[in-house]
Design an enzyme around this catalytic site. Structure first.
Site, PDB file in Angstrom:
ATOM      1  N   HIS A  57       0.877  -1.223   0.077  1.00 39.95           N
ATOM      2  CA  HIS A  57      -0.105   0.027   0.016  1.00 39.95           C
ATOM      3  C   HIS A  57       0.794   1.176  -0.161  1.00 39.95           C
ATOM      4  CE1 HIS A  57       0.800  -0.517   4.416  1.00 39.95           C
ATOM      5  NE2 HIS A  57       0.186   0.395   4.561  1.00 39.95           N
ATOM      6  N   HIS A  80       1.378   3.901   2.118  1.00 38.11           N
ATOM      7  CA  HIS A  80       1.775   4.598   3.362  1.00 38.11           C
ATOM      8  C   HIS A  80       3.460   4.588   3.153  1.00 38.11           C
ATOM      9  CE1 HIS A  80      -1.983   3.908   5.834  1.00 38.11           C
ATOM     10  NE2 HIS A  80      -2.075   4.982   5.003  1.00 38.11           N
ATOM     11  N   ASP A 136       5.700   4.593   5.079  1.00 37.66           N
ATOM     12  CA  ASP A 136       6.856   3.453   5.739  1.00 37.66           C
ATOM     13  C   ASP A 136       6.757   2.411   4.834  1.00 37.66           C
ATOM     14  OD1 ASP A 136       4.229   3.531   6.553  1.00 37.66           O
ATOM     15  OD2 ASP A 136       5.058   1.985   8.294  1.00 37.66           O
ATOM     16  N   HIS A 137       6.260   2.279   3.676  1.00 38.82           N
ATOM     17  CA  HIS A 137       6.345   1.274   3.043  1.00 38.82           C
ATOM     18  C   HIS A 137       6.796   1.398   1.470  1.00 38.82           C
ATOM     19  CE1 HIS A 137       3.716  -1.283   5.834  1.00 38.82           C
ATOM     20  NE2 HIS A 137       3.389   0.011   6.333  1.00 38.82           N
ATOM     21  N   HIS A 150      -7.090  -1.390   5.658  1.00 40.45           N
ATOM     22  CA  HIS A 150      -6.357  -0.496   6.220  1.00 40.45           C
ATOM     23  C   HIS A 150      -6.287   0.791   5.452  1.00 40.45           C
ATOM     24  CE1 HIS A 150      -2.623   1.059   8.316  1.00 40.45           C
ATOM     25  NE2 HIS A 150      -2.002   0.824   6.911  1.00 40.45           N
ATOM     26  N   ASP A 205       0.038  -4.256   6.057  1.00 43.97           N
ATOM     27  CA  ASP A 205      -0.528  -3.737   7.376  1.00 43.97           C
ATOM     28  C   ASP A 205      -2.181  -4.150   7.487  1.00 43.97           C
ATOM     29  OD1 ASP A 205       1.804  -2.309   7.797  1.00 43.97           O
ATOM     30  OD2 ASP A 205       0.747  -0.531   7.785  1.00 43.97           O
ATOM     31  N   HIS A 241       4.891  -5.036  10.478  1.00 46.10           N
ATOM     32  CA  HIS A 241       5.211  -4.216  11.635  1.00 46.10           C
ATOM     33  C   HIS A 241       5.627  -5.174  13.030  1.00 46.10           C
ATOM     34  CE1 HIS A 241       4.783  -0.220  10.515  1.00 46.10           C
ATOM     35  NE2 HIS A 241       3.793  -0.588   9.535  1.00 46.10           N
TER      36      HIS A 241
END
Ligand code: ZN
Ligand code: FE
Length: 254
Positions: free
Chosen positions: A55, A57, A59-60, A113, A132, A170
Site C-alpha cells: 500500500h 503509506h 513507511d512502505h 487499512h 498492514d 510491523h
C-alpha cells in the site's frame, strides 16, 4: 522454493527480501528504507528484480525511487494506488500474479487499512506478505477503507492454508497480544502464545512470522464468530461485521 530474508528497520517495520535461487530473481516487499536493502543485496550478491508494495503509506514506499535509481528493478503496486505510489511501473489487481523465476506470487486485494491495499501470496512457498492488513494477534487500523472491507479481507486471509507463514510489516505483537488477552482472558493458546512472545521480545527477537493456524487460534480479529469474543463485547449472536467493527473500535481506544 523462495528464500525469505527479514530486515528490521525504523522503530518496528519489517522489510522482506524474497529470492529465487534458480533464476536469481529477487523482490523486496515494502522498502521503508533503501540502505539496509542495498547492503543485504550486496552481501548476498543478488540483483533486485521487483519492488512489491502492499500500500501507499510512506513507511512502505519511501525506498521506491532510490531503489529504482540504483538497481534496474520495476515497482509493482495496486493499480488503484497508481497516483499515490512513487515510481510505480506496473499496476496489479486482485487475482493477478507476479513471478520470481517460476515462483508465483498471487495478488489478493485486501482493502480496509487503505482502500487499495493488496497482499502477495505464494502457495508453493507457504508464505503471505500481508503489509498492514493482518498483524500477529491484530490487524491494521482503518484509514481510507471501511470496517466491512477489512472484515472481508481478513476472512479471505483466514481461509488460506493453516501452515501459511504470515510475514506482516510491523512488530506490533506484544501490544496486540495484551489487547487480545483483554478480550479473551481464558484463551489458553493465547496465554501460551503471550509467554513465548514476551520471552522473544525480552531477547529483542522478532515474533514474526506467525502462521494462519496460530492466528486462527489467537487473533481476536479472526475470531469475531467465537462466543468468548462476542461475550466480552456484549454482542452475543450478533452479525460478525458488527462484532468486528466494535472490536476494531475498542482497539483504537485501548
Ligand atoms: Zn500502513
Ligand atoms: Fe505501516
Amino acid at each position: 522454493m523462495l528464500t525469505v530474508i527479514q530486515l528490521k528497520v525504523l522503530e518496528d517495520n519489517y522489510i522482506y527480501l524474497i529470492h529465487d535461487e534458480v533464476s536469481g530473481e529477487t523482490a523486496v516487499v515494502d522498502p521503508a528504507l533503501t540502505q539496509p536493502v542495498l547492503d543485504e543485496l550486496d552481501k548476498k550478491g543478488w540483483r533486485l528484480t521487483y519492488v512489491l508494495n502492499t500500500h501507499h503509506h510512506w513507511d512502505h514506499v519511501e525506498g521506491n525511487l532510490e531503489l529504482k535509481n540504483k538497481t534496474d528493478c520495476k515497482v509493482v503496486a495496486a493499480h488503484a494506488d497508481w497516483e499515490r505510489v512513487p515510481g510505480i511501473d506496473q499496476g496489479v489487481n486482485d487475482g493477478d500474479a507476479i513471478f520470481l523465476g517460476e515462483n508465483k506470487l498471487q495478488v489478493i486485494a485486501t482493502p480496509g487499512h487503505t482502500s487499495g491495499h493488496i497482499v502477495y501470496y505464494s502457495a508453493d512457498s507457504e508464505a503471505l506478505f500481508c503489509g498492514d492488513t493482518l498483524f500477529v494477534m491484530g490487524c491494521g487500523r482503518l484509514f481510507d477503507g471501511t470496517a466491512e472491507q477489512l472484515y472481508q479481507s481478513l476472512q479471505t486471509l483466514k481461509a488460506l492454508p493453516p501452515e501459511t507463514r504470515v510475514y506482516c510489516a510491523h512488530e506490533y505483537t506484544e501490544a496486540n497480544g495484551r489487547f487480545a488477552l483483554s478480550i479473551e482472558p481464558d484463551n489458553k493458546q493465547l496465554q501460551d502464545k503471550m509467554l513465548t512472545v514476551r520471552q522473544l521480545r525480552a531477547e529483542q527477537k522478532p515474533t514474526v512470522p506467525s502462521t494462519i493456524e496460530l492466528e486462527r487460534a489467537t487473533n481476536p480479529f479472526f475470531r469475531v464468530d467465537s462466543l468468548s469474543v462476542q461475550q466480552t463485547l456484549g454482542l452475543l449472536g450478533e452479525n460478525p461485521v458488527r462484532v468486528f467493527t466494535e472490536l476494531r473500535k475498542r482497539k483504537d481506544n485501548w
